[in-house]
Enzyme design. Structure first.
Site, PDB file in Angstrom:
ATOM      1  N   CYS A 221      -1.924   5.106  10.781  1.00  0.00           N
ATOM      2  CA  CYS A 221      -2.079   6.453  11.352  1.00  0.00           C
ATOM      3  C   CYS A 221      -3.457   6.530  12.009  1.00  0.00           C
ATOM      4  O   CYS A 221      -4.143   7.539  11.940  1.00  0.00           O
ATOM      5  CB  CYS A 221      -1.873   7.539  10.311  1.00  0.00           C
TER       6      CYS A 221
ATOM      7  N   PRO B 232       1.280   7.554  -1.357  1.00  0.00           N
ATOM      8  CA  PRO B 232       1.947   8.287  -2.440  1.00  0.00           C
ATOM      9  C   PRO B 232       3.471   8.178  -2.448  1.00  0.00           C
ATOM     10  O   PRO B 232       4.116   8.772  -3.298  1.00  0.00           O
ATOM     11  CB  PRO B 232       1.514   9.728  -2.179  1.00  0.00           C
TER      12      PRO B 232
ATOM     13  N   ALA C 184       0.851  -1.204   0.000  1.00  0.00           N
ATOM     14  CA  ALA C 184       0.000   0.000   0.000  1.00  0.00           C
ATOM     15  C   ALA C 184       0.882   1.249   0.000  1.00  0.00           C
ATOM     16  O   ALA C 184       0.832   2.086   0.889  1.00  0.00           O
ATOM     17  CB  ALA C 184      -0.940  -0.014   1.207  1.00  0.00           C
ATOM     18  N   ALA C 185       1.712   1.347  -1.023  1.00  0.00           N
ATOM     19  CA  ALA C 185       2.863   2.255  -1.004  1.00  0.00           C
ATOM     20  C   ALA C 185       2.560   3.726  -1.325  1.00  0.00           C
ATOM     21  O   ALA C 185       3.286   4.609  -0.875  1.00  0.00           O
ATOM     22  CB  ALA C 185       3.918   1.752  -1.982  1.00  0.00           C
TER      23      ALA C 185
END
Lengths: 180, 319
Positions: free
Chosen positions: B249, B131, B128-129
Site C-alpha cells: 500500500c 490483521p 505478513a498476514a
C-alpha cells in the site's frame, strides 16, 4: 520470539472435551468432531482447537511456532473443559439448550436477567451450559445457568440467569474488547 | 481553489508532508495530479465492507443490514463488497459484524486476494498476514477448503489475526508465528503465495495522516531491503508454475518496481498480465530503469481509484 507448544491432544484431554460436549448437549452434538482432530496450545491458558484432518496433515509437517489452527473451541482449566464462543456456535445446530435474549447487554460482558429472555421451551438445571442467541437468531455466545428453569417463574425479574464474564471469551463482544 | 495556491510545495508543507514526498509526487504524477492526490488525501474515505459468505449468504446479510436502515452501494467487479453510504448503527460493532457476517475492508485491498485467485484444495501461503483482512478473504474465495499458512512475525499481531479468523469462521488456516524471511525452514512447497509486504504506507495517507511525516526517505530503503528478502525467499518455496502476488500500500517505486527489478535478476519468475483497472507499473523513476515487464503491474493511485493506494503484480515461477 515467543515459543508456543502446539501439540495433539492426549487421550485424556480428548475424553474431557468430548465428554463435556456429550453430557451438556447430548450425543448428537458430538458430530462436530467428525473428520476432525483436537490440538492443544499450551501456555498460561490451555487452548483447545478443532482441526480438520486435511489441515492436521500439514500441521504434522510443521513443527515450530504454530500459534493457531482450525477453530478455537474452548480451553482446559484444572481438568475441566470450558466451551467458548466458536465452540458454542458449532454446537448450535445440534442442541435445544438455547436462550434467546431480547437485549444486547450480554455482548458487553454483562449479566442476563430473567426479564431479558424470551419464553423457554426446554428444561435445564442450575450450572448447565446454555447457548445465547439474539434477534434473527444471531449467535451471542455461551454461559452457565445461575438458576434452574423451574425457578424462572418464581423469582424476581431482576434475578441473574447467566453471569456475564468480561474477561473470558464467552460472548462475541469479546472480539471487540480483547480481539485486537 | 487549491490551484490558486500556485506552489505545490507550499501546499504540501501546509498539509504536513515532508518535502521529499512532494518532490517525488511531482516526478511521478506532475503538478496537477499531485494537487489532486493531496486534495484527495484530505477527504474522508467512505467505509466499505466485505460480505463474508463463509458465515452467511451475501444476500441474507445484505437484507439484515437493510433492516437496520444501512444504505449500501454495490461495487463494480467486487460482488462481495459494499460501499456504506449511510448507517445509523456503528458498522464495526453490530451483532452481524460480531458474527463475522462481514468485515470492514478497503475496496482496493480486495484486489491482491482476487488476483491470486486461490482454488479449493490448494496450499497457500499468506506472508505478513495480520490483521487478516486478506487471509480471511483468501479463505472465503477457497470456500474454507484447502490450506492457508498465515505467517506473522509479531506475537501481538498474531492475536488480532487469530481473532479475525475466528470471528469470520475461517477453518482452513494455520497461523505460524515466525519471520516470513525464514519461510524455507517450514519445508513446504506452495501452490500460490500472497505477499502483501510490510511497507511505508504512503498509499493510505487518506486513512492515516501521520504517514505524511512519519517516514523518511531512508525508511524507504530499509523497507526495500526487507521486501527484496521476503519476495526472494517466498519464490524459493513456490512450486514450479506456482503463482505469487506481491502487493504494497505504498506508492514509492523503491518498494515496488525497484524491488521487482532486483528480485527478477536472481529468480526464475515471469510477470503475468492481470485483468484489473489501474495505471501500469513504471518503466523508470529518477535514475532507475525498471524491468520492462513491470508495465504489467498495476498502480492504484488514491485520487484516481477513490481508495487506498496499492501496487500489485502477479508472477509465475518457471524453473
Amino acid at each position: 520470539m515467543i515459543k508456543f507448544t502446539f501439540r495433539r491432544a492426549t487421550n485424556i484431554e480428548e475424553s474431557l472435551v468430548k465428554n463435556h460436549i456429550r453430557v451438556e448437549f447430548g450425543n448428537k452434538a458430538t458430530q462436530i468432531f467428525f473428520q476432525k482432530k483436537l490440538w492443544i496450545k499450551d501456555g498460561k491458558i490451555i487452548e483447545v482447537f478443532l482441526v480438520h484432518e486435511r489441515l492436521n496433515d500439514v500441521m504434522e509437517e510443521i513443527n515450530e511456532n504454530i500459534y493457531f489452527a482450525g477453530i478455537p473451541i474452548g480451553s482446559l482449566w484444572k481438568n475441566e473443559f470450558q466451551l467458548e464462543i466458536e465452540g458454542s456456535l458449532l454446537i448450535l445446530p445440534y442442541t435445544e439448550k438455547i436462550i434467546k435474549v431480547k437485549t444486547n447487554q450480554f455482548l458487553y460482558g454483562k449479566n442476563i436477567f430473567v426479564e431479558n429472555i424470551e419464553p423457554i421451551k426446554f428444561n435445564f438445571n442450575k450450572g448447565d451450559c446454555l447457548i445465547i442467541t439474539g434477534k434473527n437468531s444471531l449467535h451471542f455466545g455461551i454461559g452457565k445457568a445461575e438458576i434452574g428453569s423451574e425457578e424462572i417463574g418464581n423469582v424476581p425479574s431482576n434475578t441473574i440467569l447467566i453471569k456475564g464474564l468480561k474477561n473470558k471469551p464467552l460472548d462475541r463482544g469479546w472480539y471487540l474488547r480483547k480481539g485486537n | 481553489m487549491v490551484e490558486d495556491l500556485g506552489d505545490v510545495h507550499k501546499l504540501g508543507k501546509e498539509l504536513g508532508y515532508l518535502p521529499y514526498m512532494i518532490d517525488r509526487y511531482l516526478s511521478l504524477l506532475g503538478e496537477e495530479e499531485t494537487i489532486n492526490l493531496l486534495s484527495f488525501n484530505e477527504t474522508t474515505l467512505a467505509q466499505s465492507i466485505r460480505l463474508n459468505s463463509l458465515r452467511n449468504p451475501i444476500e441474507k446479510t445484505e437484507e439484515l443490514l437493510k433492516q437496520k436502515q444501512v444504505i449500501m452501494e454495490h461495487v463494480k467487479n467486487l460482488p462481495e463488497a459494499r460501499k456504506i453510504i449511510e448507517s445509523p448503527i456503528p458498522i464495526g460493532a453490530s451483532e452481524e459484524y460480531l458474527n463475522g457476517y462481514y468485515t470492514l475492508q478497503g475496496l482496493n485491498s480486495l484486489f491482491p486476494s482476487k488476483i491470486l485467485n486461490p482454488k479449493e484444495g490448494e496450499l497457500i501461503a499468506d506472508l505478513a498476514a495480520a490483521p487478516g483482512g486478506k487471509t480471511t478473504h483468501l479463505a472465503q474465495i477457497m470456500k474454507n477448503k484447502g490450506t492457508i499458512i498465515a505467517l506473522e512475525i509479531s506475537a501481538n499481531r498474531c492475536r488480532s489475526l487469530k481473532s479475525n479468523l475466528a470471528r469470520m469462521g475461517v477453518k482452513n488456516t494455520i497461523i505460524v508465528n515466525m519471520d516470513a524471511q525464514n519461510i524455507v525452514t517450514l519445508g513446504l512447497k506452495f501452490d500460490k503465495i500472497l505477499l502483501d509486504a510490510p511497507c511505508s504506507g504512503s498509499g493510505i495517507i487518506v486513512t492515516d495522516s501521520s504517514r505524511k511525516s512519519s517516514k523518511t526517505i531512508y525508511d524507504l530503503f530499509n523497507y526495500h531491503k526487507l521486501q527484496v528478502s521476503l519476495l526472494t525467499n517466498a519464490i524459493k518455496v513456490l512450486k514450479n508454475q506456482g503463482e505469487i502476488v506481491y502487493s504494497t500500500c505504498s506508492l514509492e517505486p523503491e518498494e515496488n518496481e525497484l524491488v521487482l527489478t532486483e528480485v527478477l535478476k536472481s529468480t526464475s519468475v515471469r510477470i503475468e498480465e492481470m485483468e484489473m483497472v489501474g495505471d501500469n507499473g513504471l518503466e523508470r523513476f529518477q535514475t532507475n530503469e525498471f524491468h520492462p515487464d513491470l508495465i504489467k503491474a498495476k498502480r492504484l493511485y488514491p485520487h484516481k481509484s477513490c481508495g487506498e493506494g496499492f501496487f500489485i503484480v502477479k508472477m509465475v515461477k518457471q524453473e
